[in-house]
Motif scaffolding. Structure first.
Motif: not given
Length: 295
Positions: A116, A104, A108, A20, A13, A113-114, A87-88, A1-2
């Protein structure tokens, strides 16, 4: 996970039409005008997130200034923002992600997981020459009751956290980091909480030392070196607190980038210092690094 996304990746994106969800978390201690800042200029398509009402419950001495909100309240906010499962999500602010990191961490913790942080935040977007839009929410938020959001059912507990009782003993079994300003850790000043100083056994680790001069996070190897100097080691349980549990999430993001897991003490010093049964100590011991601050 970044943990991070850079502005070039985000722009790509957006330009390619990949879904996004952009969330603008403009907030800072002493500045309650985040929505006004958002209206003046934000990344196109971003939805404003009100930290005080959507990422926190009402302040109370026994839980601190920014206690985590009830799960059902947070779920309603996530749906308002238009976030769907899978979703990102990219969160940002205009202060080196000091407040965006709270969102964030919460997403999490809810199992996303996605999610950032936009590295460098709004300043990095501007520096790249990318434009802003003004006005109110123009992002993907969908009216309540939209069937497309029905899959956004949150859980919690995906991220480790501790309570005051665990914080009291943490320094004897692991490493407790204090993410506030060095001066607040030492007890030289205390602008908002009832007592000055720090939790016994805590190590001073101001959040601003996680960032380069341009507001981006330091490279992973530099963060690993920083935290290693502070005593972070594989196998050593690490926990973090700040003033009210906001910028401690930034420290946890930095630790994540460095490859170290850490637990959050959500109530943080605002909860701790309000309980007369809890000891508060002053001075630089056991270690003091820097003088910049957190919440």
């Amino acid at each position: 996970m970044d943990t991070l996304m850079d502005v070039a990746t985000l722009r790509d994106r957006i330009d390619s039409g990949r879904r996004t969800v952009l969330l603008d978390v403009r907030w800072a201690l002493g500045d309650p005008h985040g929505r006004d800042h958002y209206r003046k200029g934000h990344i196109p398509g971003a939805v404003f997130v009100d930290l005080a009402t959507e990422l926190a419950g009402p302040a109370e001495p026994r839980r601190g200034r920014h206690p985590l909100p009830p799960l059902e309240q947070f779920q309603a906010s996530v749906r308002r923002w238009g976030v769907r499962g899978g979703d990102v999500v990219v969160a940002y602010d205009d202060s080196g992600n000091m407040s965006a990191a709270r969102l964030w961490w919460m997403l999490r913790n809810a199992g996303f997981r996605t999610v950032h942080l936009l590295d460098g935040g709004l300043a990095a977007w501007r520096a790249a020459g990318f434009g802003l839009e003004s006005g109110d929410d123009g992002g993907p938020a969908v009216p309540p009751g939209d069937a497309g959001l029905s899959d956004t059912a949150l859980s919690e507990g995906a991220m480790p956290r501790i309570d005051a009782g665990q914080a009291a003993a943490w320094g004897r079994q692991g490493l407790l980091l204090d993410a506030r300003a060095g001066a607040r850790y030492r007890g030289e000043i205390e602008p908002v909480d009832p007592r000055a100083g720090h939790i016994p056994g805590a190590v001073s680790a101001p959040t601003t030392a996680n960032l380069a001069a341009d507001g981006r996070f330091l490279p992973p190897e530099e963060l690993r070196e920083r935290f290693s100097r502070l005593g972070v080691r594989p196998g050593v349980p690490t926990a973090v607190y700040c003033g009210s549990g906001v910028t401690a999430a930034h420290e946890i993001a930095a630790l994540d980038i460095a490859g170290f897991p850490a637990a959050l003490y959500p109530g943080s010093f605002s909860e701790w210092s309000n309980d007369p049964a809890n000891d508060v100590v002053t001075g630089a011991a056991p270690y003091a690094e820097g003088s910049a601050g957190g919440d």
